[in-house]
Design a protein around this motif. Structure first.
Motif, short mmCIF file in Angstrom:
data_model
loop_
_atom_site.label_atom_id
_atom_site.label_comp_id
_atom_site.label_asym_id
_atom_site.label_seq_id
_atom_site.Cartn_x
_atom_site.Cartn_y
_atom_site.Cartn_z
N GLU A 3 0.80 -1.22 0.00
CA GLU A 3 0.00 0.00 0.00
C GLU A 3 0.83 1.28 0.00
OE1 GLU A 3 -3.03 2.42 -0.46
OE2 GLU A 3 -3.23 0.26 -0.55
N PRO A 4 1.81 1.42 0.89
CA PRO A 4 2.47 2.73 0.97
C PRO A 4 3.34 3.09 -0.24
CG PRO A 4 3.53 1.19 2.47
CD PRO A 4 2.31 0.51 1.90
N ILE A 5 3.87 2.11 -0.94
CA ILE A 5 4.77 2.42 -2.05
C ILE A 5 4.06 2.33 -3.39
CG2 ILE A 5 6.90 1.77 -3.25
CD1 ILE A 5 7.94 0.75 -0.52
N VAL A 6 3.37 1.25 -3.64
CA VAL A 6 2.78 1.03 -4.97
C VAL A 6 1.26 0.96 -4.97
CG1 VAL A 6 4.84 -0.08 -5.90
CG2 VAL A 6 3.09 -1.48 -4.79
N GLY A 7 0.63 1.22 -3.83
CA GLY A 7 -0.83 1.11 -3.74
C GLY A 7 -1.58 1.91 -4.78
N ALA A 8 -1.09 3.10 -5.09
CA ALA A 8 -1.77 3.96 -6.07
C ALA A 8 -1.67 3.42 -7.50
CB ALA A 8 -1.17 5.36 -6.01
N ILE A 48 11.12 -12.08 -4.34
CA ILE A 48 11.34 -10.78 -4.98
C ILE A 48 10.95 -10.85 -6.46
CG2 ILE A 48 13.09 -9.09 -5.65
CD1 ILE A 48 14.45 -9.71 -2.93
N GLY A 49 11.24 -11.96 -7.11
CA GLY A 49 10.82 -12.15 -8.50
C GLY A 49 9.31 -12.15 -8.64
N TYR A 50 8.61 -12.79 -7.70
CA TYR A 50 7.15 -12.81 -7.72
C TYR A 50 6.59 -11.39 -7.56
CZ TYR A 50 2.42 -13.17 -5.88
OH TYR A 50 1.09 -12.97 -5.64
N LEU A 51 7.15 -10.64 -6.62
CA LEU A 51 6.69 -9.26 -6.43
C LEU A 51 6.78 -8.47 -7.74
CD1 LEU A 51 8.25 -8.40 -2.95
CD2 LEU A 51 5.89 -9.11 -3.46
N GLY A 52 7.81 -8.76 -8.53
CA GLY A 52 8.00 -8.07 -9.80
C GLY A 52 6.94 -8.38 -10.83
N GLN A 58 4.76 -3.12 -12.07
CA GLN A 58 5.08 -2.84 -13.47
C GLN A 58 4.66 -1.42 -13.85
OE1 GLN A 58 3.53 -6.10 -15.83
NE2 GLN A 58 4.37 -7.58 -14.39
N ARG A 59 3.51 -0.96 -13.35
CA ARG A 59 3.06 0.41 -13.62
C ARG A 59 3.99 1.42 -12.94
NH1 ARG A 59 -1.83 -2.26 -12.89
NH2 ARG A 59 -3.11 -2.29 -14.77
N TYR A 60 4.42 1.12 -11.72
CA TYR A 60 5.35 1.99 -11.01
C TYR A 60 6.64 2.13 -11.80
CZ TYR A 60 8.23 3.71 -7.08
OH TYR A 60 9.05 4.45 -6.27
N ARG A 61 7.15 1.01 -12.29
CA ARG A 61 8.39 1.05 -13.10
C ARG A 61 8.23 1.95 -14.32
NH1 ARG A 61 9.15 -5.38 -13.03
NH2 ARG A 61 10.28 -5.60 -11.07
N GLY A 65 10.33 4.98 -13.60
CA GLY A 65 11.61 4.59 -14.18
C GLY A 65 12.52 3.89 -13.19
N ALA A 66 11.94 3.31 -12.15
CA ALA A 66 12.73 2.60 -11.13
C ALA A 66 11.95 1.40 -10.63
CB ALA A 66 13.04 3.54 -9.96
N ASP A 67 12.66 0.46 -10.05
CA ASP A 67 12.04 -0.75 -9.50
C ASP A 67 11.77 -0.54 -8.02
OD1 ASP A 67 11.26 -3.24 -8.64
OD2 ASP A 67 12.96 -4.29 -9.54
N PRO A 68 10.50 -0.53 -7.59
CA PRO A 68 10.20 -0.29 -6.19
C PRO A 68 10.65 -1.43 -5.27
CG PRO A 68 8.21 -0.94 -7.32
CD PRO A 68 9.28 -0.75 -8.38
#
Length: 101
Positions: A3-8, A48-52, A58-61, A65-68
């Motif tokens: 939620e706090p990093i990629v929730g949006a 970590i691979g699963y999270l990716g 993927q939308r965050y990236r 332009g960075a991997d969360p």
């Protein structure tokens, strides 16, 4: 991270998963079924691979332009222990069976 990093970055429909499909715009009835559990033993690298694979990551990236995942890798490694040891941890998720009217 969820939620706090990629929730949006989750699509709006993701809420149906979080709400166990109870808020879908049609009725679902829970079915009596044996307990289902998906279970796997993962290494830290596999986790970590699963999270990716998450669509929000993927939308965050694309947007930033960075991997969360790198924002939590140190914390995960600390909690996991020696990442180089290939230690495994059980990951599980319950499943519910429902049908529409």
């Amino acid at each position: 991270m969820y939620e706090p990093i990629v929730g949006a970055y989750w699509p709006p429909e993701r809420r149906y998963v979080e709400e166990q499909c109870w808020t879908l715009p049609f009725t679902l009835n829970e079915l009596a079924a044996p307990e289902f559990v998906m279970k796997a033993d993962w290494t830290l690298a596999q986790l970590i691979g699963y999270l990716g694979t998450w669509s929000d990551i993927q939308r965050y990236r694309q947007d930033c332009g960075a991997d969360p995942s790198v924002l939590i890798t140190d914390e995960l490694t600390s909690a996991w222990g020696d990442a180089a040891s290939c230690a495994m941890a059980a990951v599980s998720a319950g499943l519910t069976v429902r049908e529409s009217d």
